[in-house]
Design a protein around this motif. Structure first.
Motif, short mmCIF file in Angstrom:
data_model
loop_
_atom_site.label_atom_id
_atom_site.label_comp_id
_atom_site.label_asym_id
_atom_site.label_seq_id
_atom_site.Cartn_x
_atom_site.Cartn_y
_atom_site.Cartn_z
N TYR A 70 1.22 -1.23 0.27
CA TYR A 70 -0.15 -0.35 0.00
C TYR A 70 0.77 1.31 -0.07
O TYR A 70 1.97 1.45 0.51
CB TYR A 70 -0.56 -0.11 0.84
N THR A 108 -3.57 3.57 -2.32
CA THR A 108 -3.55 2.73 -3.22
C THR A 108 -2.54 1.90 -3.57
O THR A 108 -1.93 1.77 -2.57
CB THR A 108 -3.11 2.80 -4.49
N ALA A 109 -3.64 -0.10 -3.39
CA ALA A 109 -3.01 -1.23 -3.31
C ALA A 109 -2.77 -1.31 -3.73
O ALA A 109 -3.42 -1.13 -5.44
CB ALA A 109 -3.88 -1.55 -2.15
N GLN A 129 0.95 -4.55 4.25
CA GLN A 129 -0.06 -3.93 5.03
C GLN A 129 -0.85 -5.77 5.51
O GLN A 129 -1.64 -4.88 5.77
CB GLN A 129 -1.21 -3.10 4.52
#
Lengths: 151, 196
Positions: free
Chosen positions: B159, B167-168, B192
């Protein structure tokens, strides 16, 4: 000079001949139940802006100005309507899955933010389709809220 | 002379009409990329595992593999390669078949695949800025797909808070290489979540 004259006449004849090629008009009377405006409670100003600026290429009903029924202009428009509708058809909004709606809303925001839509070549002649910064902000705020409500 | 002028005038008018109505050139490259290697590999996997569900997994794994290749192309700022790989991914997505999942999962998977295919197709025909915008949503689709199909591979969800409000994306390596920035901010991001 004579040579030029012949060319000019040939071009004119060609221009007349192509008027007789049929075009499929993108026209439909009824607004389907699946339309974006039917499904969402869109404020009148935004509704109007979207219909004027986007619906010609992104719905089943194009409001053709006189010159767009004349060849070769009609062909160009036909292509863009086809491509535009494939990407996004406001009339078929309710047939999209919520995931797809989300993608489309995001894409609408990006296109308006970056000024890519409505296309420059279109607004060149459709001056009323131009979105002012204020219009853009209003539409983007509305679409963003709609997107958040779907998530 | 007068007629010539008039005719040329008409032609000019016609030309203006054409120019004003023609919108920007639609990118019409119907992409037909080679995918024989993919097919080949899938059919080999098929032979390995005859059971239906493993077969599904194989298709999901193929999608993941294409996704990671695409991610690497974006990390490397390679627009051309990303176009090719976007097309490869679109083909793998299309060959996915959700029919062996439960009704709920099936409809969810079909929605995911439909949306992801569209983004993959866009990636196969746009510039790198647009490719990255589409990759963002594609990443969400693929993440949701994996949540249903599962995978043999260990994955890292990474992330970066800077790109487009946060944004991931997915990666096979723990090490962060950012596909949204490439060389301009390669290290933006952290792991994450670990999957598997």
């Amino acid at each position: 000079m004579k040579f030029l004259k012949i060319i000019a006449w040939l071009a004119l004849v060609a221009l007349i001949v192509i008027q007789f090629f049929p075009i499929t008009l993108n026209e439909s009377d009824a607004v389907p139940q699946s339309d974006f405006m039917v499904e969402n409670q869109v404020p009148a100003t935004i509704k109007n802006q979207l219909q004027v600026s986007c619906y010609d290429c992104h719905s089943n009903n194009t409001d053709y100005p006189w010159y767009s029924k004349i060849q070769p202009a009609a062909w160009y428009l036909e292509d863009h309507i086809q491509a535009g509708k494939d990407e996004l058809n406001f009339n078929e909004w309710d047939t999209y899955s919520s995931r797809r709606k989300n993608s489309k809303l995001r894409s609408i925001i990006k296109q308006i933010e970056s000024g890519e839509m409505p296309m420059d070549s279109y607004t060149l002649i459709h001056r009323d389709a131009i979105l002012s910064d204020e219009d853009k902000r209003m539409i983007i705020d509305y679409i963003t809220a709609l997107k958040d409500s779907l998530e | 002379m007068k007629t010539v002028k008039r005719t040329i005038g008409i032609m000019a008018l016609a030309a203006t009409m054409v120019l004003t109505v023609s919108c920007k050139d639609g990118n019409k490259n119907e992409s037909t990329a080679p995918m024989s290697s993919e097919m080949h590999q899938e059919s080999m996997d098929d032979k390995k595992d005859m059971a239906m569900n493993d077969n599904q997994d194989a298709k999901a794994e193929a999608i993941l593999k294409d996704y990671f290749n695409l991610k690497d192309a974006l990390v490397g700022d390679d627009n051309g390669k990303a176009k090719e790989l976007g097309n490869t991914l679109a083909q793998s997505l299309k060959s996915f078949d959700a029919s062996n999942y439960s009704d709920n999962e099936k409809s969810e998977l079909n929605d995911i695949i439909e949306d992801a295919t569209e983004h993959a197709e866009h990636i196969s025909e746009s510039d790198i800025k647009h490719q990255r915008e589409h990759f963002k949503i594609l990443s969400k689709d693929v993440t949701d797909m994996v949540a249903i199909t599962g995978t043999q591979v260990k994955l890292y969800e990474q992330y970066c808070p800077m790109y487009d409000g946060g944004t991931a994306w997915l990666s096979k390596e723990e090490n962060v290489l950012n596909p949204y920035y490439g060389s301009s901010m390669l290290r933006c991001g952290k792991v994450q979540r670990e999957i598997n």
